[in-house]
Design an enzyme around this catalytic site. Structure first.
Site, PDB file in Angstrom:
ATOM      1  N   SER A 252       0.611  -1.172  -0.173  1.00  0.00           N
ATOM      2  CA  SER A 252      -0.064  -0.100  -0.010  1.00  0.00           C
ATOM      3  C   SER A 252       0.667   1.519  -0.036  1.00  0.00           C
ATOM      4  O   SER A 252       0.210   2.315  -0.100  1.00  0.00           O
ATOM      5  CB  SER A 252      -0.924   0.039   1.137  1.00  0.00           C
ATOM      6  OG  SER A 252      -0.480   0.034   2.464  1.00  0.00           O
ATOM      7  N   LYS A 297      -5.869   4.516   8.698  1.00  0.00           N
ATOM      8  CA  LYS A 297      -4.617   5.367   8.131  1.00  0.00           C
ATOM      9  C   LYS A 297      -4.966   6.651   8.070  1.00  0.00           C
ATOM     10  O   LYS A 297      -4.131   7.377   8.190  1.00  0.00           O
ATOM     11  CB  LYS A 297      -4.415   4.683   6.697  1.00  0.00           C
ATOM     12  CG  LYS A 297      -3.805   3.308   6.688  1.00  0.00           C
ATOM     13  CD  LYS A 297      -3.392   2.670   5.292  1.00  0.00           C
ATOM     14  CE  LYS A 297      -2.945   1.555   5.210  1.00  0.00           C
ATOM     15  NZ  LYS A 297      -2.390   0.989   4.021  1.00  0.00           N
TER      16      LYS A 297
END
Length: 358
Positions: A252, A297
């Site tokens: 990611s 996140k």
């Protein structure tokens, strides 16, 4: 003992027993929480996160932070109390264990998969960044994996560059199987390879090719000759690009690595001192893909001080449902778009930034 006191004591004992019981009940869930963030323009453990040599680089300011999530290990089972506590917290997410660790992955298997995804992500991030800047990128055929118990074990290794098979030059992974199956099982195949780090890519000194002989075995499915490797491709670059983040895994961080490389290789300061964070996979064409744990996140990014957050399009709706105050989500589909968005941030034209909607 008075009846009232006896009743209270019995109730207390019952509550303690119930609590202990729920603490022992295991549930098939895992927990995610915000992890550390890393500035791709900065240092980690005393070394630059991104080091480029053999090419002119330029000073950078501000932050281009990649974000992470922390998860309970594959071998850990939440108890009922932990699961309920996690469900009630805004900075944690309790999800089915199988979503994080499909097919009953062990901790070792999960770590191996994350490491492989991280390595592939770095390769794609470098290629996408150089293509964005118009710098030529090449490819080569490599041994992606060696099958356990196969004839290639101890002879060929993951990362070996396959130059030729039986003297025939190899430029595509599909050629390997074609050349191997020209043999009968039990016959020898001669591979010409360059071990990892000796192929001259990333600006290193090229080593001499080595010839490795592998005796083929019979493929139990097809009956044809096999050597037991999975060939693939890796990119080659005209200079060295190294990424120093050994404790991070998964794919990611691709977008933020690409942006960090672009920032160092061009004279324009991408952030102009602003704190930008983000996430997203990337392929070698610069296309940005979705990731997991977006809600954690964005929390991690804002805690670190981020003002803007690059969010893959497919993650926008989920991210918008829990965006921390003071963090601007930027919907992103490609590396080129992200570079243009940073230009708008530098100029103060933030109204032009594509936003995430719920």
């Amino acid at each position: 003992m008075p009846r009232r006191s006896a009743t209270m004591l019995a109730s207390t004992i019952l509550l303690i027993a119930l609590f202990l019981a729920t603490a022992l009940i295991k549930v098939p869930y895992s927990e995610m929480s915000p992890g550390p963030t890393y500035n791709t323009l900065g240092d980690q453990n005393g070394k630059p996160v991104i080091t480029i040599s053999g090419r002119t680089t330029y000073p950078t300011t501000g932050n281009l932070n990649m974000t992470t999530v922390e998860v309970t290990s594959a071998d850990y089972e939440l108890n009922l109390v932990e699961a309920v506590t996690g469900w009630l917290r805004h900075d944690a997410a309790v999800i089915p264990h199988a979503n994080l660790y499909p097919d009953n992955q062990t901790e070792q298997q999960a770590e191996q998969q994350n490491a492989e995804d991280f390595t592939a992500s770095q390769d794609s991030a470098k290629a996408a960044a150089l293509k964005q800047l118009g710098i030529p990128v090449g490819t080569e055929v490599v041994v992606s994996a060696v099958v356990a118990g196969s004839p290639s074990v101890g002879k060929l290794h993951a990362g070996d560059v396959i130059v030729a098979v039986d003297g025939a030059k190899v430029t595509d992974p599909s050629q390997v199987a074609v050349l191997v199956t020209k043999h009968q099982p039990g016959q020898d195949v001669v591979f010409t390879v360059l071990p990892p780090g000796k192929d001259g890519k990333n600006g290193t000194t090229g080593g001499a090719p080595q010839q490795v002989t592998v005796t083929t075995a019979k493929n139990p499915d097809t009956g044809k000759a096999m050597v037991g490797i999975q060939p693939g491709t890796e990119h080659t670059f005209p200079f060295s690009i190294d990424i120093n983040l050994g404790d991070v895994g998964g794919p990611s961080a691709g977008l933020m690595f690409s942006l960090g490389i672009v920032d160092k290789l061009q004279s324009t300061d991408l952030t102009d001192g602003k704190f930008v964070a983000g996430t997203g996979t990337i392929d070698d064409t610069g296309k940005v893909g979705p990731i997991g744990g977006i809600s954690m996140k964005v929390i991690a990014a804002r805690k670190a001080g981020a003002q803007y957050f690059f969010t893959p399009s497919d993650n926008c709706a989920e991210a918008a449902n829990g965006t921390p105050s003071g963090l601007r989500l930027i919907k992103v589909d490609t590396l080129a778009q992200a570079v243009n968005d940073l230009a708008d941030i530098r100029s103060g034209n933030t109204a032009a930034l594509p936003s995430c909607a719920k």
